[in-house]
Design a protein around this motif. Structure first.
Motif: not given
Length: 119
Positions: A13-39
């Motif tokens: 509902x409007x006013x609520x909260x959510x937390x999105x998570x993004x995990x990586x596999x294959x290799x570490x994400x150290x060294x990467x800039x990370x971003x969130x986009x939406x469509x």
């Protein structure tokens, strides 16, 4: 190859909260800039938030400043998007992305997670 997997989407509902998570596999994400986009339906994909490497400064779209917070847990290879005070206009598919150091664009993308906010 960096594989990104998002989770945490849902219907709230409007006013609520959510937390999105993004995990990586294959290799570490150290060294990467990370971003969130939406469509949203019928709209182009837009930048939401980014967190840089190695200095973890953050950037946000004006529409989410003060409501969303991006963070990263490097040992866990996870990036989060804490979304508070959600609005119906935040409804979209949210994508996690990774940008290699020196790359002008985001190179890797997740499959997306749906966030639906009802009034």
């Amino acid at each position: 190859q960096v594989q990104l997997v998002e989770s945490g989407g849902g219907s709230v509902q409007a006013g609520d909260s959510l937390r999105l998570s993004c995990t990586t596999s294959g290799r570490t994400f150290r060294g990467y800039t990370m971003g969130w986009f939406r469509q949203a339906p019928g709209k182009e994909r837009e930048f939401v938030a980014g967190i840089h490497w190695p200095v973890p400064y953050t950037t946000y779209a004006d529409s989410v400043k003060g409501r969303f917070t991006i963070s990263r847990d490097n040992p866990q290879n996870t990036v989060y998007l804490q979304m508070n005070s959600l609005k119906p206009e935040d409804t979209a598919v949210y994508y996690c992305a990774a940008q290699s150091t020196g790359s002008p664009t985001y190179d890797y993308w997740g499959q997306g997670t749906q966030v639906t906010v009802s009034s």
